[in-house]
Every structure is written in C-alpha cells, then in structure tokens.
Design a protein around this motif. Sequence first.
Motif, mmCIF file in Angstrom:
data_model
loop_
_atom_site.group_PDB
_atom_site.id
_atom_site.type_symbol
_atom_site.label_atom_id
_atom_site.label_comp_id
_atom_site.label_asym_id
_atom_site.label_seq_id
_atom_site.Cartn_x
_atom_site.Cartn_y
_atom_site.Cartn_z
ATOM 1 N N PHE A 161 -12.218 -73.870 -28.581
ATOM 2 C CA PHE A 161 -13.469 -73.452 -27.944
ATOM 3 C C PHE A 161 -13.596 -74.093 -26.567
ATOM 4 C CE2 PHE A 161 -18.308 -74.254 -27.887
ATOM 5 C CZ PHE A 161 -18.539 -73.119 -27.144
ATOM 6 N N GLU A 162 -13.282 -75.382 -26.490
ATOM 7 C CA GLU A 162 -13.398 -76.045 -25.191
ATOM 8 C C GLU A 162 -12.365 -75.487 -24.204
ATOM 9 O OE1 GLU A 162 -13.783 -80.272 -25.210
ATOM 10 O OE2 GLU A 162 -14.195 -80.294 -23.055
ATOM 11 N N LYS A 163 -11.171 -75.188 -24.699
ATOM 12 C CA LYS A 163 -10.152 -74.597 -23.816
ATOM 13 C C LYS A 163 -10.683 -73.298 -23.187
ATOM 14 C CE LYS A 163 -6.044 -76.313 -26.338
ATOM 15 N NZ LYS A 163 -6.647 -77.106 -27.411
ATOM 16 N N SER A 164 -11.377 -72.505 -23.999
ATOM 17 C CA SER A 164 -11.884 -71.234 -23.467
ATOM 18 C C SER A 164 -12.998 -71.474 -22.439
ATOM 19 C CB SER A 164 -12.365 -70.322 -24.599
ATOM 20 O OG SER A 164 -13.511 -70.864 -25.228
ATOM 21 N N LEU A 165 -13.841 -72.488 -22.667
ATOM 22 C CA LEU A 165 -14.879 -72.800 -21.677
ATOM 23 C C LEU A 165 -14.263 -73.336 -20.388
ATOM 24 C CD1 LEU A 165 -17.697 -74.425 -23.870
ATOM 25 C CD2 LEU A 165 -17.760 -72.209 -22.719
ATOM 26 N N MET A 166 -13.191 -74.137 -20.513
ATOM 27 C CA MET A 166 -12.515 -74.652 -19.320
ATOM 28 C C MET A 166 -11.897 -73.506 -18.517
ATOM 29 S SD MET A 166 -10.850 -77.921 -21.253
ATOM 30 C CE MET A 166 -10.018 -78.753 -19.919
ATOM 31 N N LEU A 220 -18.199 -92.649 -29.147
ATOM 32 C CA LEU A 220 -18.389 -91.240 -29.504
ATOM 33 C C LEU A 220 -19.843 -90.897 -29.266
ATOM 34 C CD1 LEU A 220 -16.417 -91.012 -32.891
ATOM 35 C CD2 LEU A 220 -15.651 -90.313 -30.611
ATOM 36 N N GLU A 221 -20.076 -89.853 -28.504
ATOM 37 C CA GLU A 221 -21.463 -89.493 -28.183
ATOM 38 C C GLU A 221 -21.606 -87.982 -28.195
ATOM 39 O OE1 GLU A 221 -22.988 -91.380 -24.703
ATOM 40 O OE2 GLU A 221 -24.925 -90.365 -24.832
ATOM 41 N N PHE A 222 -22.648 -87.524 -28.847
ATOM 42 C CA PHE A 222 -22.873 -86.084 -28.949
ATOM 43 C C PHE A 222 -23.003 -85.485 -27.548
ATOM 44 C CE2 PHE A 222 -24.870 -82.106 -29.782
ATOM 45 C CZ PHE A 222 -24.315 -81.719 -30.988
ATOM 46 N N GLY A 223 -22.221 -84.451 -27.286
ATOM 47 C CA GLY A 223 -22.237 -83.816 -25.965
ATOM 48 C C GLY A 223 -21.311 -84.477 -24.967
ATOM 49 N N ILE A 224 -20.753 -85.612 -25.337
ATOM 50 C CA ILE A 224 -19.830 -86.317 -24.439
ATOM 51 C C ILE A 224 -18.427 -86.332 -25.052
ATOM 52 C CG2 ILE A 224 -19.321 -88.464 -23.206
ATOM 53 C CD1 ILE A 224 -21.945 -87.267 -22.291
ATOM 54 N N ARG A 225 -18.335 -86.886 -26.257
ATOM 55 C CA ARG A 225 -17.032 -86.944 -26.918
ATOM 56 C C ARG A 225 -17.194 -86.864 -28.429
ATOM 57 N NH1 ARG A 225 -12.218 -91.445 -27.197
ATOM 58 N NH2 ARG A 225 -10.691 -89.971 -27.984
ATOM 59 N N GLU A 226 -16.387 -86.016 -29.048
ATOM 60 C CA GLU A 226 -16.460 -85.821 -30.496
ATOM 61 C C GLU A 226 -15.306 -86.566 -31.190
ATOM 62 O OE1 GLU A 226 -15.853 -82.924 -28.468
ATOM 63 O OE2 GLU A 226 -17.962 -83.032 -27.943
ATOM 64 N N ASN A 251 -19.399 -79.713 -33.971
ATOM 65 C CA ASN A 251 -18.427 -79.909 -32.885
ATOM 66 C C ASN A 251 -18.656 -78.864 -31.786
ATOM 67 O OD1 ASN A 251 -15.575 -81.509 -32.582
ATOM 68 N ND2 ASN A 251 -15.577 -79.564 -31.490
ATOM 69 N N ASN A 252 -18.859 -77.616 -32.182
ATOM 70 C CA ASN A 252 -19.113 -76.554 -31.197
ATOM 71 C C ASN A 252 -20.411 -76.811 -30.420
ATOM 72 O OD1 ASN A 252 -16.792 -75.183 -31.914
ATOM 73 N ND2 ASN A 252 -17.823 -73.827 -33.370
ATOM 74 N N VAL A 274 -22.259 -67.242 -20.391
ATOM 75 C CA VAL A 274 -21.359 -67.163 -21.548
ATOM 76 C C VAL A 274 -22.153 -66.961 -22.835
ATOM 77 C CG1 VAL A 274 -19.555 -68.340 -22.870
ATOM 78 C CG2 VAL A 274 -19.756 -68.752 -20.415
ATOM 79 N N THR A 275 -21.782 -65.956 -23.603
ATOM 80 C CA THR A 275 -22.322 -65.759 -24.940
ATOM 81 C C THR A 275 -21.212 -66.071 -25.941
ATOM 82 O OG1 THR A 275 -23.774 -63.998 -24.165
ATOM 83 C CG2 THR A 275 -23.349 -64.085 -26.529
ATOM 84 N N VAL A 276 -21.547 -66.834 -26.971
ATOM 85 C CA VAL A 276 -20.530 -67.241 -27.950
ATOM 86 C C VAL A 276 -20.884 -66.649 -29.309
ATOM 87 C CG1 VAL A 276 -19.250 -69.171 -28.934
ATOM 88 C CG2 VAL A 276 -20.319 -69.416 -26.681
ATOM 89 N N ILE A 277 -19.969 -65.893 -29.855
ATOM 90 C CA ILE A 277 -20.138 -65.287 -31.180
ATOM 91 C C ILE A 277 -19.179 -65.982 -32.149
ATOM 92 C CG2 ILE A 277 -19.658 -63.154 -32.493
ATOM 93 C CD1 ILE A 277 -20.779 -61.619 -30.053
ATOM 94 N N GLY A 278 -19.663 -66.295 -33.347
ATOM 95 C CA GLY A 278 -18.786 -66.922 -34.349
ATOM 96 C C GLY A 278 -18.719 -68.433 -34.236
ATOM 97 N N ALA A 279 -19.713 -69.049 -33.572
ATOM 98 C CA ALA A 279 -19.682 -70.511 -33.417
ATOM 99 C C ALA A 279 -20.179 -71.229 -34.666
ATOM 100 C CB ALA A 279 -20.531 -70.928 -32.218
ATOM 101 N N MET A 280 -21.046 -70.558 -35.427
ATOM 102 C CA MET A 280 -21.596 -71.188 -36.616
ATOM 103 C C MET A 280 -20.805 -70.735 -37.850
ATOM 104 S SD MET A 280 -24.054 -71.015 -34.175
ATOM 105 C CE MET A 280 -25.635 -70.192 -34.138
ATOM 106 N N SER A 281 -20.577 -71.683 -38.767
ATOM 107 C CA SER A 281 -19.817 -71.333 -39.972
ATOM 108 C C SER A 281 -20.260 -72.228 -41.116
ATOM 109 C CB SER A 281 -18.315 -71.511 -39.724
ATOM 110 O OG SER A 281 -17.978 -72.882 -39.697
#
Lengths: 232, 232
Positions: free
Chosen positions: A102-107, B197-203, A132-133, A117-124
């Motif tokens: 997910f982060e690779k795609s945002l980068m 480890l910080e939410f929004g910074i590093r997981e 993490n997402n 950006v709209t993200v589909i399928g982030a919740m599971s």
Amino acid sequence: MSLRIFKFLFVCNRFNLFTCMIKRSVIFLNGVICKSKIINYYLSKKSFLVCVDGAGNYLKRLNIIPDIVIGDLDSITATNLNYFKKRRVEILRITEQETTDFEKSLMYLKAHNCSDVTVIGAMSNRTDHTLNNFSVMKRYSDKMNIKMVDDKFEVSFVTKSINFKTVPGETVSFIGFPVARGVTTSGLEFPLNNEDLEFGIREGTLNRATSRKIAINFTSGDLLIFKEHHLS
Amino acid sequence: MSLRIFKFLFVCNRFNLFTCMIKRSVIFLNGVICKSKIINYYLSKKSFLVCVDGAGNYLKRLNIIPDIVIGDLDSITATNLNYFKKRRVEILRITEQETTDFEKSLMYLKAHNCSDVTVIGAMSNRTDHTLNNFSVMKRYSDKMNIKMVDDKFEVSFVTKSINFKTVPGETVSFIGFPVARGVTTSGLEFPLNNEDLEFGIREGTLNRATSRKIAINFTSGDLLIFKEHHLS
C-alpha cells in the motif's frame, strides 16, 4: 528527499516516473471488496487505477483492467498477472520489505504529484492489516487527499475544521487519533462544545446527523472521520 | 470515584454489585463471531459470561446461556431476551447513552473486581465500532487484563515489556498506539533495536516469529499487540 523515497525511486528507476502527472487515482487493496455500485461510482470519475498485488485476483473477476499492478507480487496469481501483462498493463515489482505494498503505491502516486486518492479494499477482517493501512494513510494525509472507502463510509484523517453535507439520521463517527483538542460540532445528535477527544480517553464515534450540514471544528490534533458516503 | 463510575452505580443500584468477586470473565459483543473451537476453549475455563445486548441473538443460536445480559437492549430481539429471562439469566438494562454497551459491561466487571477479561466479537466490518472498542479497551487496560480474541489473534494493550511463546513462522503484529519508545525485540524476522514506533510515523505490524519465544522490550508508551493464539 527522505531515504525512504530515495530508495523507492532507486528501486523503480527504470520507469520514467516524471513523464506525467496523475490528478486522481483509485488504489485497489486486497481487503474487503466494495459493492459494485460503489466501485462503479469511482471508476466513472476517470481515475488512474492502481492494483496492489493480490487485489488483481478480484479485479480480474470484476473485468476491471488497472493502469498498473504494483507490489512485491507474492499474492496475485501467475495466471492473473499474465492476463494483465497481455493487456499491456504496466507491472511494477518492488521487492524491498521496508514498506507495505500500500505504501509503495502511495509513493508511486506521490512521485507523480497525484493530489486525490481513493482507496478501496483497505479494511478487512485482519485488524492488524487495517490499522497498518490507517497508519500509512495518516503518514501521507498531509501530502495528498486520501480517503478509504467501504460499503458504508468514506474514512479520512483531517487536521483542520471541516463542513460536509449529510442526511439526518445517518451515522457520523469521529475519533481523536491519537488526539484532537477543542472539538466543537453542530448538526449532530450528541454535540461537542470545546472538548478534547483522545484515543483511550474519550471517543466521539457513533454520533448521528440531525441536520443536512455538519460542522466539526477543532483547534489542534488529528481526527479520523467516518462519513456515510452519498453516491450521485 | 469518577463521575462516570458513580453514574453507572447509581443507574444499576438495585443490583447488589458487591456480593461476589468475579475472577475471570468472557464478554460477548455483537461483532464477528469466533469459530466454535475458540469459543469452546474460553467456555471451558469456567468464566463468568457477559452477553452484551445484540450478542444474545447469536448466543441463543449457539445454545450458550450467559450469566448476565447487559446494555441498553435495543439490539437483542424480544424473543431472545425472553428466552434468557425464562432461564433466570440476570438482565441489566442501562439506558444512559454516555457509554457504549461494551463499556457498561467493563464497568460492571470492574465493580466486581474482575481481573481477567476475554472479549469475543469486538472486531467487525464496522471499523468505527472496532476502533471505539479498542479505545475503550485501552481505557480499562490498566485496571484489568483484557484481551480481544478473533479467529487468528489475541489482541491487547501492553505498557511494559513482555515475553511470550509462539511458533516459528507465525505472524506477530504490534503497533505503537499512539507511541511506544525504545522498542527492542528478539525472536522476530524483522528485529527492532531501541527504535520508536508511532502511529502514522512507523509501524511494527506484519512481523513473523523466528523462534519459540518472543521478547518485546520498550521503555515507555503503549503497544497494541496481535499474537496468534494457541489453544491447548
């Protein structure tokens, strides 16, 4: 330029990332898939479609051809990957494990100056994946407008006061993540008046709209907001 | 005594809360139900069973008789509520809307000096509900040992270093919630050495065990830990 971004650009330097700017994008992740009417709504907006690894398995079933497949590609089946290759979909395999797919795609989108950006399928049902997402979304929320979409909500981090339209009776949830100070609301069943919301201290979730317009003002911090989305 | 606890005790003062102490409890919430083998494992521990409102609808189907049904009772069907009443299950209806039904059940258990709580059904496809439950769990985690259980994980907040057994190859996820400082680990594929480890910074999620024993040490803050649970 951060070391993280530098490494990313080095890894995928064979792609000319700067040839175009992407205004609007939809990222498909491998979580719970939205209903067709929601996916179709976002597809109708002529967005650049990013398929993240295993999401390709359901995009194939839905007959959706993305513009790019990105990730370490350990979840998409070889058959589905070949299917997209034959349709000249760009395939960007990045094996480094320091970032999630997910982060690779945002980068990638950030490198293309994408603003929306709209993200589909982030919740599971894997809550550790979902959190993490959310954490990754928070990290990039000051760089681009990101919303995660499921069947009921648009979810986003906001760092300044907002107004939005809704329908009386609908759920509006928001939570200090980790903290939002001086929160004042209008148009909600359980109003807040200059109060602090802090994760583990006080929640603001499970509220309801009493008006067609909601205002949420706060003085500092971050709010994670869940708005019921209205497709038009 | 906080105003919140005082109000709670006032609301349910017709019940003699202090006649017994509850050592161990299982709370059933109305989210995703665990597999039978997981529910049966926790039932075998002779716990006090708390049914929170709508969870009664699936407990009836599973032929599980709780010790108490608690909440504002707007989700359990009248038929199922009568079913439990006939079996002399205690019914505690609390209509105040300042706390969620999950928090009402934790307040009840805290008033009974309960030290060990397992929560089933806390995670669902309503992410705002799930996060609300996590926030409430965090608020009570310094008062009792609470773990949320789904089909894969035991999830809990920890404020001090821990060791636990696992099986090599299994997922161990942890995330600063909102922050944990000086995190050092052993027995994991992606080790941490005195890192924050910080939410929004590093997981720190999506790690894997490489040993039968994991150690996670940190100097301050809160970690939300996902451990694959082993039923024995």
